[in-house]
Design a protein around this motif. Sequence first.
Motif, PDB file in Angstrom:
ATOM      1  N   GLY A 205      22.424  10.365  11.502  1.00 42.39           N
ATOM      2  CA  GLY A 205      23.744  10.888  12.423  1.00 42.39           C
ATOM      3  C   GLY A 205      23.323  12.106  13.084  1.00 42.39           C
ATOM      4  O   GLY A 205      22.222  12.807  12.690  1.00 42.39           O
ATOM      5  N   ALA A 232      26.703  12.667  10.241  1.00 42.05           N
ATOM      6  CA  ALA A 232      26.751  13.573  11.126  1.00 42.05           C
ATOM      7  C   ALA A 232      26.532  14.971  10.479  1.00 42.05           C
ATOM      8  O   ALA A 232      27.396  15.053   9.535  1.00 42.05           O
ATOM      9  N   VAL A 245      25.692   5.448   2.105  1.00 41.62           N
ATOM     10  CA  VAL A 245      26.252   6.263   2.979  1.00 41.62           C
ATOM     11  C   VAL A 245      26.226   7.771   2.599  1.00 41.62           C
ATOM     12  O   VAL A 245      26.708   7.895   1.290  1.00 41.62           O
ATOM     13  N   GLU A 247      28.162  11.072   3.449  1.00 39.52           N
ATOM     14  CA  GLU A 247      29.495  11.902   4.075  1.00 39.52           C
ATOM     15  C   GLU A 247      28.847  12.655   4.882  1.00 39.52           C
ATOM     16  O   GLU A 247      27.991  13.614   4.956  1.00 39.52           O
ATOM     17  N   ALA A 248      29.487  12.525   6.160  1.00 42.64           N
ATOM     18  CA  ALA A 248      29.294  13.699   7.365  1.00 42.64           C
ATOM     19  C   ALA A 248      29.383  15.054   6.804  1.00 42.64           C
ATOM     20  O   ALA A 248      30.355  15.234   5.776  1.00 42.64           O
ATOM     21  N   LEU A 277      27.618   5.528  -2.327  1.00 38.35           N
ATOM     22  CA  LEU A 277      28.323   6.580  -0.949  1.00 38.35           C
ATOM     23  C   LEU A 277      28.183   7.854  -1.824  1.00 38.35           C
ATOM     24  O   LEU A 277      28.702   8.122  -2.935  1.00 38.35           O
ATOM     25  N   ARG A 279      29.848  11.521  -1.395  1.00 40.80           N
ATOM     26  CA  ARG A 279      30.755  12.049  -0.711  1.00 40.80           C
ATOM     27  C   ARG A 279      31.158  13.563  -1.506  1.00 40.80           C
ATOM     28  O   ARG A 279      31.225  13.521  -2.714  1.00 40.80           O
ATOM     29  N   ASN A 281      34.293  15.563  -2.792  1.00 41.14           N
ATOM     30  CA  ASN A 281      35.694  15.593  -2.734  1.00 41.14           C
ATOM     31  C   ASN A 281      36.300  16.710  -2.285  1.00 41.14           C
ATOM     32  O   ASN A 281      36.166  17.748  -2.647  1.00 41.14           O
TER      33      ASN A 281
HETATM   34  C1  COA Z   1      32.383   9.143   3.772  1.00 38.71           C
HETATM   35  C2  COA Z   1      32.965   8.199   4.870  1.00 38.71           C
HETATM   36  C3  COA Z   1      31.912   7.288   5.041  1.00 38.71           C
HETATM   37  C4  COA Z   1      34.225   8.016   4.283  1.00 38.71           C
HETATM   38  O1  COA Z   1      34.562   6.895   5.349  1.00 38.71           O
HETATM   39  P1  COA Z   1      35.420   5.493   4.630  1.00 38.71           P
HETATM   40  O2  COA Z   1      34.917   4.717   3.770  1.00 38.71           O
HETATM   41  O3  COA Z   1      35.900   4.899   5.957  1.00 38.71           O
HETATM   42  O4  COA Z   1      36.890   6.054   3.945  1.00 38.71           O
HETATM   43  P2  COA Z   1      38.049   6.452   4.639  1.00 38.71           P
HETATM   44  O5  COA Z   1      37.989   7.824   5.459  1.00 38.71           O
HETATM   45  O6  COA Z   1      39.047   5.462   4.973  1.00 38.71           O
HETATM   46  O7  COA Z   1      38.823   7.161   3.220  1.00 38.71           O
HETATM   47  C5  COA Z   1      39.347   6.221   2.224  1.00 38.71           C
HETATM   48  C6  COA Z   1      40.085   7.299   1.297  1.00 38.71           C
HETATM   49  O8  COA Z   1      39.256   8.263   0.749  1.00 38.71           O
HETATM   50  C7  COA Z   1      39.766   9.269   1.020  1.00 38.71           C
HETATM   51  N1  COA Z   1      38.557  10.325   1.311  1.00 38.71           N
HETATM   52  C8  COA Z   1      37.824  10.144   2.267  1.00 38.71           C
HETATM   53  N2  COA Z   1      37.045  11.106   2.194  1.00 38.71           N
HETATM   54  C9  COA Z   1      37.207  12.070   1.195  1.00 38.71           C
HETATM   55  C10 COA Z   1      36.673  13.112   0.796  1.00 38.71           C
HETATM   56  N3  COA Z   1      35.702  13.710   1.137  1.00 38.71           N
HETATM   57  N4  COA Z   1      37.352  13.767  -0.364  1.00 38.71           N
HETATM   58  C11 COA Z   1      38.438  13.138  -0.847  1.00 38.71           C
HETATM   59  N5  COA Z   1      38.983  12.023  -0.323  1.00 38.71           N
HETATM   60  C12 COA Z   1      38.480  11.379   0.833  1.00 38.71           C
HETATM   61  C13 COA Z   1      40.565   9.138   2.287  1.00 38.71           C
HETATM   62  O9  COA Z   1      41.745  10.214   2.538  1.00 38.71           O
HETATM   63  C14 COA Z   1      41.333   7.824   1.958  1.00 38.71           C
HETATM   64  O10 COA Z   1      42.329   7.977   0.989  1.00 38.71           O
HETATM   65  P3  COA Z   1      43.374   7.081   0.848  1.00 38.71           P
HETATM   66  O11 COA Z   1      43.079   5.719   0.429  1.00 38.71           O
HETATM   67  O12 COA Z   1      44.462   7.563   0.121  1.00 38.71           O
HETATM   68  O13 COA Z   1      43.841   6.934   2.389  1.00 38.71           O
HETATM   69  C15 COA Z   1      33.167   8.772   6.099  1.00 38.71           C
HETATM   70  O14 COA Z   1      34.185   9.800   5.989  1.00 38.71           O
HETATM   71  C16 COA Z   1      31.923   9.630   6.705  1.00 38.71           C
HETATM   72  O15 COA Z   1      31.435  10.871   6.592  1.00 38.71           O
HETATM   73  N6  COA Z   1      31.323   8.804   7.744  1.00 38.71           N
HETATM   74  C17 COA Z   1      29.960   9.372   8.269  1.00 38.71           C
HETATM   75  C18 COA Z   1      30.323   8.908  10.029  1.00 38.71           C
HETATM   76  C19 COA Z   1      29.350   9.668  10.865  1.00 38.71           C
HETATM   77  O16 COA Z   1      28.983  10.820  10.374  1.00 38.71           O
HETATM   78  N7  COA Z   1      28.294   8.901  11.571  1.00 38.71           N
HETATM   79  C20 COA Z   1      27.436   9.290  12.370  1.00 38.71           C
HETATM   80  C21 COA Z   1      27.728   9.592  13.655  1.00 38.71           C
HETATM   81  S1  COA Z   1      26.746  10.541  14.636  1.00 38.71           S
END
Ligand code: COA
Length: 305
Positions: A205, A232, A245, A247-248, A277, A279, A281
């Motif tokens: 990313g 990212a 994965v 997390e960003a 994954l 992440r 928290n």
């Molecule tokens: C980590 C990541 C993959 C999670 O995405 P996801 O799997 O779609 O999960 P969601 O955002 O739908 O979140 C699911 C649940 O976890 C929670 N959650 C998400 N990230 C969290 C965090 N860091 N801490 C606590 N809770 C979190 C959400 O609030 C949601 O809660 P809910 O069930 O109560 O609604 C995403 O946030 C991410 O960072 N993706 C990277 C994208 C990127 O950077 N791409 C490159 C572009 S250049």
Amino acid sequence: MSNERRISAAGLSTRTTDGTALDAWFPKPVLGTADLEAEQAALESSAGPDERRGVVVETVSLTIDADAAPASTVDAYLRLHALSHLLVRPNEINLDGIFGHLPNVAWTNAGPVHPDDAARLLPQLKHHGIELQGLDKFPRLTDYVLPAGVRIADASRVRLGAHLSPGTTVMHEGFVNFNAGTLGASMIEGRVSQGVVIGDGTDIGGGASIMGTLSGGGTHRVSIGARTLLGANAGIGISLGDDCVVEAGLYVTAGTKVKVGDETVKAGELSGRNGILFRRNSLTGAVEASARAGVGVTLNEALHA
Ligand SMILES: CC(C)(COP(=O)(O)OP(=O)(O)OC[C@H]1O[C@@H](n2cnc3c(N)ncnc32)[C@H](O)[C@@H]1OP(=O)(O)O)[C@@H](O)C(=O)NCCC(=O)NCCS
């Protein structure tokens, strides 16, 4: 040495007037031995002096042993070409001591110049519209090799020696060092350090960082599997397997303490595992790793055509 571990090529080498080799360009390197006479002769028309830059371009031909250390500047350049022509994968060719064989060069739009000569000849270079693009040991990949089926948005971000497989896109913010690259179609919007290998379908990313081993004391050579997403501005100092994965914005180093269910482990213990994954928290601040099922990311096919 076995024949498959040899690499042969004819090319052109730029030398200063005192004979110091500055670079070498090999249009068609091949694995094994080859009769290079005709190819070398065909390059003769491109050889000769360039007084504007204080250099002479000469034809060269050689066969090297991929398992032996580089022995000269021309040999070192052939190794970089072998990587970028996808004849060998990153970490599968001996590059021991390569920095010692690569002189620092003033790279211009007319080709390499010795830095001392560039300083001395600057008025003349300017007069001829020759522009200095960098002072470095490695040139830009695209001045030497145009990898098939690859997009590179900004040529200065990819060094000769990068291994880019068809379907790879390197966006402006991406960077790929020598002896690093992709094994399939990948999206590169972050920095791929020396020695790092990225699997098919993986997305690095925007602004993401992958820890290297050349400076800063890192010793673990990171590899990243297939269909994995480094978010990212994320960063990684351990290897990732397939379908992971990060997390960003999360930086995971080998020593990062990670919660896995009720247990706490160092991220290094999870190095190379599939389907994780990572992440942080956002409520507790703890880094968490959890198993994730299925395919990691699917690249946007329209971007890799
Ligand atoms: C980590 C990541 C993959 C999670 O995405 P996801 O799997 O779609 O999960 P969601 O955002 O739908 O979140 C699911 C649940 O976890 C929670 N959650 C998400 N990230 C969290 C965090 N860091 N801490 C606590 N809770 C979190 C959400 O609030 C949601 O809660 P809910 O069930 O109560 O609604 C995403 O946030 C991410 O960072 N993706 C990277 C994208 C990127 O950077 N791409 C490159 C572009 S250049």
